[in-house]
Motif scaffolding. Structure first.
Motif, mmCIF file in Angstrom:
data_model
loop_
_atom_site.group_PDB
_atom_site.id
_atom_site.type_symbol
_atom_site.label_atom_id
_atom_site.label_comp_id
_atom_site.label_asym_id
_atom_site.label_seq_id
_atom_site.Cartn_x
_atom_site.Cartn_y
_atom_site.Cartn_z
ATOM 1 N N SER A 1 10.889 32.979 -72.151
ATOM 2 C CA SER A 1 9.988 33.989 -71.588
ATOM 3 C C SER A 1 9.652 33.622 -70.148
ATOM 4 O O SER A 1 9.080 32.558 -69.869
ATOM 5 C CB SER A 1 8.695 34.048 -72.410
ATOM 6 O OG SER A 1 7.660 34.600 -71.615
ATOM 7 N N GLN B 1 1.448 42.385 -78.021
ATOM 8 C CA GLN B 1 2.610 41.779 -78.690
ATOM 9 C C GLN B 1 3.611 41.210 -77.672
ATOM 10 O O GLN B 1 4.814 41.436 -77.747
ATOM 11 C CB GLN B 1 3.303 42.817 -79.594
ATOM 12 C CG GLN B 1 2.337 43.378 -80.636
ATOM 13 C CD GLN B 1 2.916 44.542 -81.414
ATOM 14 O OE1 GLN B 1 3.829 44.370 -82.211
ATOM 15 N NE2 GLN B 1 2.391 45.734 -81.194
ATOM 16 N N LEU B 2 3.041 40.526 -76.686
ATOM 17 C CA LEU B 2 3.837 39.881 -75.647
ATOM 18 C C LEU B 2 3.389 38.430 -75.516
ATOM 19 O O LEU B 2 2.225 38.109 -75.793
ATOM 20 C CB LEU B 2 3.622 40.584 -74.303
ATOM 21 C CG LEU B 2 4.018 42.069 -74.228
ATOM 22 C CD1 LEU B 2 3.515 42.700 -72.939
ATOM 23 C CD2 LEU B 2 5.524 42.257 -74.359
ATOM 24 N N GLN C 1 -1.829 38.350 -70.234
ATOM 25 C CA GLN C 1 -1.294 38.659 -68.900
ATOM 26 C C GLN C 1 -1.202 37.397 -68.024
ATOM 27 O O GLN C 1 -2.213 36.828 -67.606
ATOM 28 C CB GLN C 1 -2.106 39.751 -68.183
ATOM 29 C CG GLN C 1 -1.937 41.123 -68.808
ATOM 30 C CD GLN C 1 -0.510 41.675 -68.629
ATOM 31 O OE1 GLN C 1 0.225 41.251 -67.734
ATOM 32 N NE2 GLN C 1 -0.124 42.600 -69.478
HETATM 33 N N1 LIG Z 1 2.917 41.415 -67.795
HETATM 34 C C1 LIG Z 1 3.017 40.490 -68.881
HETATM 35 C C2 LIG Z 1 4.424 40.483 -69.376
HETATM 36 C C3 LIG Z 1 4.594 39.689 -70.644
HETATM 37 C C4 LIG Z 1 5.986 39.907 -71.219
HETATM 38 O O1 LIG Z 1 6.622 40.902 -70.941
HETATM 39 N N2 LIG Z 1 6.444 38.939 -72.015
HETATM 40 C C5 LIG Z 1 7.765 39.077 -72.590
HETATM 41 C C6 LIG Z 1 8.543 37.796 -72.448
HETATM 42 S S1 LIG Z 1 8.793 37.391 -70.762
HETATM 43 C C7 LIG Z 1 7.644 39.389 -74.075
HETATM 44 O O2 LIG Z 1 6.785 38.857 -74.748
HETATM 45 N N3 LIG Z 1 8.522 40.250 -74.590
HETATM 46 C C8 LIG Z 1 8.522 40.597 -75.969
HETATM 47 C C9 LIG Z 1 9.085 41.946 -76.205
HETATM 48 O O3 LIG Z 1 9.548 42.586 -75.262
HETATM 49 O O4 LIG Z 1 9.069 42.339 -77.373
HETATM 50 C C10 LIG Z 1 2.597 39.090 -68.394
HETATM 51 O O5 LIG Z 1 2.763 38.830 -67.198
HETATM 52 O O6 LIG Z 1 2.101 38.287 -69.190
#
Ligand SMILES: N[C@@H](CCC(=O)N[C@@H](CS)C(=O)NCC(=O)O)C(=O)O
Length: 213
Positions: free
Chosen positions: A9, A52-53, A67
């Protein structure tokens, strides 16, 4: 502190770099983004991060932050040394601008769930998904390269690493992974290489993580 993270990630990679630059110890809680349809979508993780990130950051006081840019600014406010943003307001705005160019304009278009939607519901094959990925990355890198051109500092915003570099290095990692030709971006390549000489960046790299295969 506890960081909910995944080795590949790039948003989690940013926070790992910031924690390392500050010399702050943390516990890693691994969230596998692919296994079993993605652990980020489990009911347990949804309670921690409704988006969910990853990443999510649990502070020592038990507050959960989401974030990555918000987490990094939180760390900078609570642990100001070394500073991740310049003191001058114009320089601060420029540093945030470069960071947001990557984190708010490039990265969201190329996120896992976007690629999964392109490959699933929209039926794009792997080659077309790669084209999509490289297109948005090149758009962002073209603009960033122009912002960096003509400055002969070691890092994006001076002679110490900061917020913009923290966003840059994970995005260059992604660019290599998706085989973007980096030849047109000499300043991006130079700053990425300089950052990766530092232990704080090296220890945060995907391949150095406990959940890397
Ligand atoms: N804007 C968020 C973005 C977080 C994000 O997009 N994380 C990705 C990994 S880099 C994720 O968890 N993706 C899971 C998915 O797309 O299901 C941040 O900066 O924390």
């Amino acid at each position: 502190m506890k960081l909910y993270t995944y080795w590949r990630s790039s948003a989690a990679y940013r926070v790992r770099i910031a924690l390392n630059l500050k010399g702050l110890p943390y516990q890693s809680e691994y969230v596998h983004l692919v296994k079993d349809g993605g652990e980020q979508r489990s009911a347990a993780y949804r309670k921690i991060n409704p988006q969910q990130l990853v990443p999510s950051l649990e502070t020592d006081a038990g507050e959960v932050l989401t974030q990555s840019l918000a987490m990094i600014e939180y760390l900078d406010e609570c642990y100001p040394d070394p500073a991740l943003l310049p003191a001058d307001p114009v320089a601060r705005a420029k540093a945030r601008s470069m960071a947001q160019l990557i984190a708010c304009e490039v990265h969201p278009l190329n996120n896992l769930r976007v690629l999964q939607h392109l490959g699933g519901e929209l039926g794009l094959d792997k080659a077309a998904q790669g084209d999509w990925y490289r297109h948005w990355l090149a758009e962002g890198f073209k603009a960033l390269e122009a912002l960096l051109a003509g400055q002969d500092k070691q890092f994006c915003c001076g002679d110490a690493p900061g917020l913009a570099d923290i966003c840059l290095v994970p995005q260059v990692y992604n660019a290599r992974r998706f085989e973007l030709d980096l030849t047109p971006y000499p300043n991006i390549r130079r700053i990425d290489a300089r950052c990766r000489e530092l232990e704080a960046f090296a220890a945060a790299a995907p391949e150095a993580q406990g959940d890397a295969p």
